[in-house]
Write a protein that holds these residues in place. Structure first.
Motif, mmCIF file in Angstrom:
data_model
loop_
_atom_site.group_PDB
_atom_site.id
_atom_site.type_symbol
_atom_site.label_atom_id
_atom_site.label_comp_id
_atom_site.label_asym_id
_atom_site.label_seq_id
_atom_site.Cartn_x
_atom_site.Cartn_y
_atom_site.Cartn_z
ATOM 1 N N LEU A 15 12.956 11.539 -10.938
ATOM 2 C CA LEU A 15 12.766 11.506 -9.498
ATOM 3 C C LEU A 15 12.017 10.256 -9.063
ATOM 4 O O LEU A 15 12.353 9.612 -8.081
ATOM 5 C CB LEU A 15 12.016 12.768 -9.048
ATOM 6 N N SER A 16 11.005 9.878 -9.847
ATOM 7 C CA SER A 16 10.255 8.672 -9.504
ATOM 8 C C SER A 16 11.127 7.440 -9.661
ATOM 9 O O SER A 16 11.072 6.508 -8.865
ATOM 10 C CB SER A 16 9.004 8.555 -10.391
ATOM 11 N N ALA A 17 11.983 7.451 -10.712
ATOM 12 C CA ALA A 17 12.889 6.317 -10.908
ATOM 13 C C ALA A 17 13.868 6.215 -9.749
ATOM 14 O O ALA A 17 14.157 5.136 -9.239
ATOM 15 C CB ALA A 17 13.647 6.474 -12.225
ATOM 16 N N ALA A 18 14.376 7.378 -9.326
ATOM 17 C CA ALA A 18 15.334 7.370 -8.221
ATOM 18 C C ALA A 18 14.689 6.859 -6.956
ATOM 19 O O ALA A 18 15.280 6.098 -6.183
ATOM 20 C CB ALA A 18 15.865 8.785 -8.000
ATOM 21 N N THR A 19 13.437 7.267 -6.718
ATOM 22 C CA THR A 19 12.732 6.824 -5.520
ATOM 23 C C THR A 19 12.509 5.323 -5.554
ATOM 24 O O THR A 19 12.694 4.611 -4.569
ATOM 25 C CB THR A 19 11.386 7.559 -5.402
ATOM 26 N N ALA A 20 12.125 4.851 -6.754
ATOM 27 C CA ALA A 20 11.859 3.422 -6.891
ATOM 28 C C ALA A 20 13.130 2.610 -6.699
ATOM 29 O O ALA A 20 13.115 1.521 -6.134
ATOM 30 C CB ALA A 20 11.251 3.134 -8.260
ATOM 31 N N GLN A 21 14.272 3.187 -7.193
ATOM 32 C CA GLN A 21 15.512 2.423 -7.129
ATOM 33 C C GLN A 21 16.222 2.586 -5.785
ATOM 34 O O GLN A 21 17.285 2.053 -5.582
ATOM 35 C CB GLN A 21 16.450 2.872 -8.259
ATOM 36 N N ALA A 93 20.874 16.092 -4.867
ATOM 37 C CA ALA A 93 21.288 16.114 -3.462
ATOM 38 C C ALA A 93 20.351 15.275 -2.604
ATOM 39 O O ALA A 93 20.788 14.575 -1.679
ATOM 40 C CB ALA A 93 21.330 17.552 -2.954
ATOM 41 N N LYS A 94 19.076 15.318 -2.924
ATOM 42 C CA LYS A 94 18.097 14.567 -2.135
ATOM 43 C C LYS A 94 18.311 13.068 -2.271
ATOM 44 O O LYS A 94 18.156 12.306 -1.311
ATOM 45 C CB LYS A 94 16.695 14.953 -2.590
ATOM 46 N N VAL A 95 18.688 12.627 -3.480
ATOM 47 C CA VAL A 95 18.814 11.189 -3.726
ATOM 48 C C VAL A 95 20.227 10.679 -3.444
ATOM 49 O O VAL A 95 20.401 9.594 -2.886
ATOM 50 C CB VAL A 95 18.416 10.870 -5.184
ATOM 51 N N PHE A 96 21.254 11.483 -3.813
ATOM 52 C CA PHE A 96 22.627 10.979 -3.738
ATOM 53 C C PHE A 96 23.524 11.762 -2.782
ATOM 54 O O PHE A 96 24.641 11.348 -2.525
ATOM 55 C CB PHE A 96 23.264 10.988 -5.134
ATOM 56 N N GLY A 97 23.072 12.936 -2.326
ATOM 57 C CA GLY A 97 23.894 13.719 -1.406
ATOM 58 C C GLY A 97 24.459 14.966 -2.064
ATOM 59 O O GLY A 97 24.538 15.082 -3.288
ATOM 60 N N ASP A 98 24.876 15.908 -1.221
ATOM 61 C CA ASP A 98 25.356 17.212 -1.705
ATOM 62 C C ASP A 98 26.624 17.106 -2.532
ATOM 63 O O ASP A 98 26.834 17.870 -3.486
ATOM 64 C CB ASP A 98 25.613 18.142 -0.511
ATOM 65 N N ASN A 99 27.512 16.175 -2.194
ATOM 66 C CA ASN A 99 28.781 16.059 -2.904
ATOM 67 C C ASN A 99 28.571 15.699 -4.374
ATOM 68 O O ASN A 99 29.152 16.307 -5.273
ATOM 69 C CB ASN A 99 29.651 15.005 -2.213
#
Length: 736
Positions: A15-21, A93-99
């Motif tokens: 999650l931290s990596a996704a937020t950073a990226q 879903a939070k980072v990339f979307g529900d699909n």
């Protein structure tokens, strides 16, 4: 997509990596997805020994080669991240979307289910049982084609890694790949993937045969490639002279297809035609036939080996002209050469198949599998039909009896797959979709055409139900001769509806009878639920139901209502208890303890008879009403007026007076039939019991009867009721 991993990584890292990226510097979805997954999986390994991140990279590349979009390649990394996240759906879903979240979670779920099916294979199951389980799982998850495609790419990479690293592959996995994944790739038209999975699977299943064919091909490779290059140049040159623009290619060799042809036609290696093969790609269909005419005029065709898949496409949409010819020189026919002729569009489909339609709407007017795809819906239907056809191919293959011989799969108008039993009808379909839709079903369209409701459905058909706004099923649907229902579940729902209707009619009949009684008694203000509670019922409807079935006499309600009005003053009747020595016999054979010369009457609500345990209740103007001790009416009256309860017991009959007789009620429930009343009456006659009254009612094949009979005591009654219960059709008989 992964088969298994060896150690987890912390979810917080991802999650931290996704937020950073998530910075604007990385707008590329593929890069973002890889950056999200890398901290989780770069140190992980699959059970094949392959690094998980390296596997994901390779699968993404395969997806790209199959025509998958960048978004589909990105989904590859998200799939491998799921098992390392506590709440994968929420985080992705939070980072990339529900699909993307739905795709990743659904693919992971399929992997887990497939692993479970492998783990339960026992010594009593052959390899076919395992592959059938995997096939079933793939079909169940085929509602999202992307899930199936990701599994295909992952399996291909697993086989590639094993071949490159010379790692043994379990026979079960290789057989599963050959018998399930390769036919699926074939049905979807992804021939490059199909051929490679076939060859790699065959390499692990029959290594010696594989090496033999590979060596034979390699020995002739230089000679063959030189001859093919010469033919290719000649063909391009001659066709150009005819005004036909064509690209001529040498065709790649598929070892497994060579072996299948050798075994299927009992040929040796030198007789297999497609060892030498060319592919001619032109701009339009008329040029295909022009090339065919030129080839047949300059080479000697082998007539029985010609196939026109343009006029008659294969079931999976494949189109091409196939011909086998020989070059004639100095009167001698040379080696056979297979030539495939197709347009650029046909070639695109042959190479990528359904992968060209990742987003179903992309099919557009090109269509798919012979279906003109005017939009997203048509293309999606075509794709799903191929998955269903793939299942039929496998069920009819060398596995023997297919896994789904007793099941069919049809489509809703929204292209959702519905599983039904073999022989199911549109009515079965409607009940499977929703119970209320089944109840209101009045007609159906199958593949756009109106059909009778008892029409058996076939795999892959699209079914649309025409429903009324309200209403219920037809009794004809329960008639097995009319074949409206094949599903036991749907049949049970129809029966439940009619049972509920019968209950409603019974309750309405009982309510009407109770309300009429309350009007006669001037007690219409009484709450019905309170009345039911006083009589021992949980609700008013429960009271109405037993009254409607004639299982509860209205006299019980009268007796509950009247004592309140008829209660005499406390000094109207002496209630002085006297010693038992002063007991005297009274009228009706009932002895009133402590009170003499009181009028007594047997209560009709429970009809007591010796040697029943009895109790008395003092009424106004009617003396003592004698009830059975277990009478519910007496119980309610006693609770309201306990001071009116008096002890009573059966007195001794007077000498010379003869035996007294008592009327009792017997209730019987039975399946209605001709002669039922006569047969039950005959039982009472044989047992010397006089029937003085009968009430009968029959509703939809069920008869309820109440017999009033005279007995001297109840000692023989249980035995007689046992005889009545044995009369054909009788379900139960008991004293009321």
């Amino acid at each position: 997509m992964t088969e298994t991993t060896t150690r987890p990584a912390p979810a917080e890292h991802a999650l931290s990596a996704a937020t950073a990226q998530g910075q604007p510097a990385i707008a590329n979805m593929l890069e973002r997805a890889r950056a999200f997954a890398a901290p989780l999986i770069e140190g992980e390994f699959l059970d094949t020994g392959e690094n998980t991140l390296a596997h994901a990279d390779a699968v993404a590349a395969i997806v790209a080669s199959m025509g998958g979009s960048e978004a589909m390649q990105a989904a590859t990394y998200l799939v491998y991240s799921c098992q390392h996240l506590n709440r994968p759906q929420e985080v992705i879903a939070k980072v990339f979307g529900d699909n993307f979240a739905a795709l990743a979670v659904e693919t992971t779920k399929l992997v887990q289910v497939q692993k479970q099916t492998r783990s339960v294979v026992t010594a009593h199951q052959d390899a076919g049982a395992q592959t059938e389980n995997v096939r079933k799982m793939l079909l169940a998850f085929s509602r999202d084609l992307r899930v199936v495609m990701l599994r295909l790419a992952s399996r291909l990479q697993t086989l590639r890694h094993a071949a490159a690293s010379r790692t043994p592959v379990p026979e079960s996995l290789a057989r599963e790949s050959l018998q399930v994944f390769a036919p699926l790739a074939n049905r979807l038209g992804i021939w490059q993937v199909k051929w490679e999975i076939e060859d790699l699977s065959f390499r692990f299943l029959e290594p010696e045969t594989y090496k033999l064919i590979a060596r034979l091909l390699d020995e002739k490779r230089v000679e063959r490639e030189g001859y093919v290059a010469q033919l290719r140049e000649r063909l391009e040159r001659e066709l150009a002279a005819q005004g036909i623009t064509a690209t001529v290619q040498g065709r790649p060799k598929n070892i497994y297809s060579i072996v299948k042809k050798m075994r299927g036609k009992s040929l040796d290696f030198g007789q297999v035609f497609d060892i030498l093969a060319l592919r001619v790609i032109v701009t339009d269909v008329k040029d295909c036939y022009a090339v065919l005419a030129w080839v047949h005029s300059h080479f000697q065709p082998i007539v029985e080996e010609f196939d026109d898949y343009i006029a008659r496409p294969k079931a999976n949409g494949y189109q091409s002209l196939h011909t086998v010819v020989r070059e004639v020189a100095n009167g001698q026919a040379g080696k056979p050469i297979e030539i495939q002729i197709r347009t650029e569009q046909m070639h695109e489909h042959a190479e990528h198949g359904v992968a060209a339609h990742w987003a179903y709407k992309e099919a557009g007017p090109r269509g798919y599998a012979g279906v003109w795809a005017g939009g997203e819906y048509d293309a999606k239907i075509a794709v799903l039909r191929q998955l269903l056809a793939w299942e039929r191919d496998l069920a009819g293959g060398d596995q023997g009896k297919g896994l789904f011989d007793d099941r069919i799969y049809v489509l809703t108008p929204d292209a959702a797959i519905v599983e039904l039993p073999q022989g199911a009808t549109p009515v079965d379909f409607a009940y499977t979709v929703h119970t209320q839709l089944g109840h209101r079903c009045r007609g159906a369209r199958v593949d756009g055409a109106m059909v009778p409701l008892n029409t058996p459905l076939q795999n892959g058909q699209t079914v649309e139900v025409i429903a009324a706004k309200e209403g219920g099923p037809s009794r004809d649907w329960l008639n097995p001769d009319l074949a409206y229902l094949a599903s036991q579940r749907a049949r049970a729902k129809v029966r439940a509806w009619f049972n509920a209707q019968a209950t409603q009619e019974t309750v309405a009949r009982g309510r009407e009878a109770v309300e009429r009684l309350l009007q006669r008694e001037g007690r219409t203000a009484l709450k019905l639920d309170d009345l039911a509670s006083q009589l021992g019922f949980r609700s008013a409807d429960q009271l109405f139901e037993v009254v409607g079935k004639d299982e509860f006499s209205l006299r019980n309600i009268e007796n509950l209502l009247r004592p309140q009005e008829a209660a005499p003053p406390a000094d109207d009747v002496p209630l002085v208890r006297k010693p038992r020595g002063s007991e005297q016999g009274s009228k009706g054979g009932v002895l009133v303890v402590g009170v003499s010369s009181l009028m007594t009457q047997l209560a009709k609500c429970c009809r007591p008879a010796p040697p029943d345990a009895i109790r008395g209740f003092v009424t106004r103007g009617h003396g003592v009403s004698v009830h059975r001790a277990d009478c519910s009416t007496f119980r309610h009256m006693a609770n309201r007026n306990r001071e009116r309860v008096i002890e009573v017991e059966w007195g001794k009959p007077k000498a010379g007076a003869g035996d007294s007789v008592y009327a009792v009620d017997v209730a019987v429930e039975a399946a209605d039939r001709q002669g039922l009343l006569r047969d039950i009456s005959d039982v009472f006659a044989r047992e010397k019991m006089n029937v003085i009254g009968v009430q009968t009612q029959s509703v939809r094949g069920t008869a309820w009867m109440t017999f009033t009979i005279e007995i001297t005591d109840t000692s023989r009654l249980a035995q007689v009721l046992g005889v009545v219960a044995n009369v054909p059709g009788v379900r139960w008989a008991r004293r009321r």
